[in-house]
Every structure is written in structure tokens, then in C-alpha cells.
Scaffold this motif. Structure first.
Motif, PDB file in Angstrom:
ATOM      1  N   ALA A   1      50.292  22.128  26.272  1.00 27.90           N
ATOM      2  CA  ALA A   1      49.576  20.859  26.204  1.00 27.90           C
ATOM      3  C   ALA A   1      48.067  21.071  26.195  1.00 27.90           C
ATOM      4  O   ALA A   1      47.328  20.199  25.770  1.00 27.90           O
ATOM      5  CB  ALA A   1      49.961  19.970  27.383  1.00 27.90           C
TER       6      ALA A   1
ATOM      7  N   THR B   1      56.768  16.601  28.212  1.00 28.72           N
ATOM      8  CA  THR B   1      56.261  17.239  29.432  1.00 28.72           C
ATOM      9  C   THR B   1      57.219  18.248  30.043  1.00 28.72           C
ATOM     10  O   THR B   1      56.818  19.036  30.893  1.00 28.72           O
ATOM     11  CB  THR B   1      55.914  16.176  30.497  1.00 28.72           C
ATOM     12  OG1 THR B   1      57.079  15.398  30.763  1.00 28.72           O
ATOM     13  CG2 THR B   1      54.777  15.288  30.015  1.00 28.72           C
ATOM     14  N   GLU B   2      58.473  18.217  29.629  1.00 25.04           N
ATOM     15  CA  GLU B   2      59.448  19.174  30.153  1.00 25.04           C
ATOM     16  C   GLU B   2      60.225  19.766  28.995  1.00 25.04           C
ATOM     17  O   GLU B   2      60.778  19.048  28.163  1.00 25.04           O
ATOM     18  CB  GLU B   2      60.401  18.461  31.123  1.00 25.04           C
ATOM     19  CG  GLU B   2      61.338  19.412  31.825  1.00 25.04           C
ATOM     20  CD  GLU B   2      62.189  18.694  32.877  1.00 25.04           C
ATOM     21  OE1 GLU B   2      63.377  19.046  32.987  1.00 25.04           O
ATOM     22  OE2 GLU B   2      61.664  17.804  33.556  1.00 25.04           O
ATOM     23  N   SER B   3      60.288  21.092  28.950  1.00 26.21           N
ATOM     24  CA  SER B   3      60.972  21.757  27.847  1.00 26.21           C
ATOM     25  C   SER B   3      62.472  21.507  27.916  1.00 26.21           C
ATOM     26  O   SER B   3      63.086  21.671  28.970  1.00 26.21           O
ATOM     27  CB  SER B   3      60.711  23.265  27.872  1.00 26.21           C
ATOM     28  OG  SER B   3      61.436  23.886  26.836  1.00 26.21           O
TER      29      SER B   3
ATOM     30  N   THR C   1      52.338  20.186  22.306  1.00 29.55           N
ATOM     31  CA  THR C   1      52.626  18.768  22.566  1.00 29.55           C
ATOM     32  C   THR C   1      51.924  18.309  23.838  1.00 29.55           C
ATOM     33  O   THR C   1      51.811  19.078  24.799  1.00 29.55           O
ATOM     34  CB  THR C   1      54.141  18.516  22.709  1.00 29.55           C
ATOM     35  OG1 THR C   1      54.364  17.151  23.013  1.00 29.55           O
ATOM     36  CG2 THR C   1      54.782  19.386  23.769  1.00 29.55           C
ATOM     37  N   ARG C   2      51.478  17.091  23.806  1.00 28.76           N
ATOM     38  CA  ARG C   2      50.943  16.469  25.020  1.00 28.76           C
ATOM     39  C   ARG C   2      51.914  15.414  25.551  1.00 28.76           C
ATOM     40  O   ARG C   2      51.810  14.991  26.688  1.00 28.76           O
ATOM     41  CB  ARG C   2      49.577  15.847  24.735  1.00 28.76           C
ATOM     42  CG  ARG C   2      48.497  16.890  24.528  1.00 28.76           C
ATOM     43  CD  ARG C   2      47.108  16.267  24.430  1.00 28.76           C
ATOM     44  NE  ARG C   2      46.121  17.298  24.243  1.00 28.76           N
ATOM     45  CZ  ARG C   2      45.723  17.774  23.070  1.00 28.76           C
ATOM     46  NH1 ARG C   2      46.249  17.310  21.963  1.00 28.76           N
ATOM     47  NH2 ARG C   2      44.812  18.710  23.003  1.00 28.76           N
ATOM     48  N   SER C   3      52.841  14.989  24.701  1.00 28.45           N
ATOM     49  CA  SER C   3      53.753  13.911  25.122  1.00 28.45           C
ATOM     50  C   SER C   3      55.062  14.420  25.715  1.00 28.45           C
ATOM     51  O   SER C   3      55.632  13.761  26.574  1.00 28.45           O
ATOM     52  CB  SER C   3      54.037  12.968  23.946  1.00 28.45           C
ATOM     53  OG  SER C   3      54.613  13.672  22.887  1.00 28.45           O
TER      54      SER C   3
END
Length: 194
Positions: free
Chosen positions: A110, A99-101, A95-97
Motif C-alpha cells: 500500500a 487491506t488483507e491478502s 493496492t490501498r483498498s
């Protein structure tokens, strides 16, 4: 070296979901014979909660210790309030969108997903890596795929999400096995010719 297996369900015409990625129409084919096969041969690919519900919670992983999926596939779990749908596996989400797991068991990638897969393949261990989907992730990893396990359901979509979101290039695979079921499902296994 460990292998990357694209274990995927698709229609007869090669779509893994409708134009929005929904493949729920395929669930109707889960009968006793087919479920027994899935539970016995591919228990690692069942979501953790489902494994518990069918008495497989304590069954050791048979084929995979890692799952890779795109955000579209992972989003189905998140929308249901599940942050680690495959808690019995190491989970990687491309994913690039996001940002935090949302879960310590879920690694977000990313950047160069193929490079991360090569690192995973180089690790010690006898269990493999399961590519869960979707089409764009499969397209990014097509050169890294060592094995295809294609569950073909007796439906024609006409259009939808293809198995691979990749540019045209021939890639050869050898047929290793075919398993048919009374419900019309056919499971084909292929190995990459290198």
C-alpha cells in the motif's frame, strides 16, 4: 542486480485495454505460432492454471520469479475465485483498498511501491521481476523499469487505458529485438538507456 521488465500487451496506438481496462479483444490473436513463442520464451507469464493445462506445470521459471500488478489486474483473478493466479511466482499486488491478502503467496503493498521494487532488485538471484500492469502501477514504477517487452496487437483502440499512467517526461530506451508473427502481432524488446 535484478531487473524490472514491463512485459505488456497493447494495441497499435499504445493502449493496454479499453477505457475500463478490458483487453480481451487481443485474445483472438493467440494462434499456434504465437502460443508456441509465448510458451517457450515467456512461460513464467502464463497463469499457473493455464501452465498446467498446456503441460508447462513442471517447467522451471525461465525469466521471472516475481510478478507485480495492480488491484485492477489482480481483481480479474479474484472475480474468478483465484487468489493466486501466478502461484509459480512471488506475487505482489499494489493496492490501498485491499487491506488483507486473500492468499499467503500474495503480498499487498500500500505504500512506496518503487522502494519495494528497489528492495526486490537488490536481492540475489538471476531471475527478474515482471511488471504485469496496469497503467497506474507502470506510471509509479516508470523510473525503475529496466526493460520493455511490448506485444503489439494489430488493433487500433482510439482511446482506452494507456501503457503508462504517468506525467510527461522523456525516458529513452534502446531497441534490442523485434519478432513478427503471421497473425500480425509484433513483439519488441527495449533496454533502458541509463
Amino acid at each position: 542486480m535484478r531487473k524490472l521488465t514491463y512485459y505488456v500487451a497493447c494495441s497499435l496506438d499504445g493502449f493496454i485495454g479499453d477505457p475500463h481496462g478490458d483487453a480481451s479483444s487481443m485474445f483472438q490473436f493467440m494462434d499456434e505460432e504465437y502460443a508456441a513463442f509465448m510458451n517457450t520464451e515467456y512461460p513464467d507469464t502464463l497463469p499457473t492454471a493455464f501452465r498446467a493445462a498446456v503441460g508447462l506445470a513442471d517447467v522451471p521459471n525461465k525469466r521471472f520469479d516475481t510478478v507485480i500488478q495492480g488491484l485492477g489486474s489482480y481483481r480479474l483473478a479474484l472475480d474468478a475465485g483465484i487468489t493466486s493466479p501466478y502461484a509459480h511466482l512471488r506475487e505482489i499486488v499494489a493496492t490501498r483498498s485491499l487491506t488483507e491478502s486473500p492468499d499467503p503467496n500474495v503480498e499487498l503493498v500500500a505504500g512506496d511501491l518503487a522502494a519495494r521494487v528497489r528492495e526486490l532488485k537488490a536481492e540475489d538471484g538471476s531471475l527478474g521481476i515482471w511488471l504485469c500492469g496496469g497503467a497506474q502501477v507502470a506510471g509509479q514504477l516508470v523510473e525503475e523499469i529496466d526493460e520493455l517487452v511490448i506485444k503489439s496487437y494489430p488493433q487500433v483502440y482510439g482511446s482506452g487505458m494507456p501503457m503508462f499512467g504517468a506525467d510527461f517526461a522523456l525516458r529513452d530506451f534502446a531497441l534490442d529485438g523485434v519478432r513478427t508473427f503471421g497473425n500480425g502481432v509484433v513483439v519488441r524488446t527495449y533496454t533502458r538507456k541509463r
